[in-house]
Design an enzyme around this catalytic site. Structure first.
Site, mmCIF file in Angstrom:
data_model
loop_
_atom_site.group_PDB
_atom_site.id
_atom_site.type_symbol
_atom_site.label_atom_id
_atom_site.label_comp_id
_atom_site.label_asym_id
_atom_site.label_seq_id
_atom_site.Cartn_x
_atom_site.Cartn_y
_atom_site.Cartn_z
ATOM 1 N N GLN A 1 0.849 -1.201 0.000
ATOM 2 C CA GLN A 1 0.000 0.000 0.000
ATOM 3 C C GLN A 1 0.882 1.247 0.000
ATOM 4 O OE1 GLN A 1 -3.434 -0.642 3.016
ATOM 5 N NE2 GLN A 1 -1.908 -2.172 3.447
ATOM 6 N N ASN A 2 2.175 1.050 0.148
ATOM 7 C CA ASN A 2 3.077 2.195 0.248
ATOM 8 C C ASN A 2 3.329 2.807 -1.127
ATOM 9 O OD1 ASN A 2 3.182 1.649 2.916
ATOM 10 N ND2 ASN A 2 5.207 0.701 2.896
ATOM 11 N N HIS B 1 -1.575 1.528 -4.269
ATOM 12 C CA HIS B 1 -1.940 2.942 -4.155
ATOM 13 C C HIS B 1 -1.053 3.855 -4.989
ATOM 14 C CE1 HIS B 1 -4.104 1.943 -0.108
ATOM 15 N NE2 HIS B 1 -4.798 1.623 -1.161
ATOM 16 N N CYS C 1 3.660 18.770 -18.420
ATOM 17 C CA CYS C 1 4.077 17.887 -19.506
ATOM 18 C C CYS C 1 4.457 18.747 -20.719
ATOM 19 C CB CYS C 1 2.866 16.989 -19.833
ATOM 20 S SG CYS C 1 3.121 15.850 -21.175
ATOM 21 N N THR D 1 0.587 -2.924 8.485
ATOM 22 C CA THR D 1 -0.604 -2.227 7.990
ATOM 23 C C THR D 1 -1.688 -2.216 9.058
ATOM 24 O OG1 THR D 1 -2.367 -2.191 6.334
ATOM 25 C CG2 THR D 1 -1.344 -4.336 6.751
ATOM 26 N N ASN E 1 2.997 -6.816 13.245
ATOM 27 C CA ASN E 1 2.596 -5.449 13.585
ATOM 28 C C ASN E 1 3.000 -5.166 15.025
ATOM 29 O OD1 ASN E 1 1.006 -2.942 13.998
ATOM 30 N ND2 ASN E 1 -0.061 -3.553 12.132
#
Ligand code: NAD
Length: 234
Positions: free
Chosen positions: A95-96, A113, A139, A179, A204
């Site tokens: 998710q990092n 993500h 751009c 997480t 964790n």
């Protein structure tokens, strides 16, 4: 540590979150020192904010990019990369957005993500890597580039989710690391591995809402627990 040796497994999936990078000095999302205690995400990390003031959003992301670039992958990132070298079917789903897995030389990371190190040109429908500090915000076509990050209220990329689901369906060991398991739909994905009969381990500092899903709940810092976990395969 009463968990099966890693050498018993062929297809290992690591499912990682912000806690994995905490020992690199990158703040987690929530809790003491959490990023969103200091910033209001509606001002910096959602499409509406970008549409109304892209430079303000880029100022924030430029600071984050420079901050993350000043940090190094920690022992836990390196251990995961090493496990992938030993067991080539290992898949890392994260998710990092910090790119630390890649910097530790993990291959084919599934980034649920997005990444701080990719930008999108929406009119041209192009995504490219970009490591410039600071970044040129426009751009060549004249449009503002957008960080290729799943912001609040964005949908996840369905191709990325499919890759994650496939890896979780096929794995025989799932190791979730750092997480809080409260950000959906990502938080729900480990269920797939549990349903498929994989052995499941949660690493964790504390219990999470998903803890009951896991067969083994190992409490402590990621680097310390992963060091103990890998003692079995050397
Ligand atoms: P989170 O901040 O919600 O939770 C972090 C979890 O890690 C907590 O459960 C905490 O107890 C645990 N933890 C903290 N230090 C630890 C350590 N040393 N060892 C083991 N566990 C530790 O993070 P999350 O669940 O990944 O939240 C999801 C969102 O956070 C994602 O959308 C992600 O994009 C975003 N985020 C990413 C980064 C990053 O890329 N490094 C940083 C902050 C937030």
């Amino acid at each position: 540590m009463n968990v099966p040796a890693l050498s018993q497994f062929r297809r290992i999936v690591f499912f990682t979150g912000a806690g994995l990078s905490a020992e690199s000095g990158i703040p987690t999302y929530r809790g003491a020192g959490g990023l969103w205690n200091a910033y209001n995400y509606e001002d910096y990390a959602c499409q509406r904010a970008f549409d109304s003031d892209p430079d303000k959003v880029w100022d924030f992301h430029d600071v984050r990019r420079a901050f993350v670039a000043s940090k190094e992958p920690n022992l836990a990132h390196h251990i995961i990369a090493d496990i992938q070298k030993q067991f080539s079917e290992t898949v890392v789903i994260t998710q990092n957005i910090d790119g630390m897995h890649q910097r530790a030389l993990t291959a084919d990371v599934v980034e649920l993500h997005g990444s701080l190190w990719r930008v999108r040109c929406e009119p041209e429908r192009q995504v490219r890597e970009n490591f410039d500090l600071p970044i040129a915000r426009k751009c060549a076509c004249g449009a503002y580039l957008r960080p290729d990050i799943v912001w609040f209220e964005d949908q996840l990329d369905h191709r990325v989710v499919r890759r994650a689901r496939e890896a979780l369906e096929e794995c025989d060991l799932l190791v979730s690391v750092g997480t809080s398991a409260v950000v959906y739909p990502a938080a729900d994905l480990p269920r797939i591995a549990a349903k498929g009969g994989a052995v499941t381990i949660e690493v964790n500092l504390e219990d999470t809402p998903m803890s009951p899903l896991y067969m083994h709940r190992l409490r402590g810092k990621a680097s310390e627990i992963l060091t103990q976990l890998t003692a079995s395969y050397t």
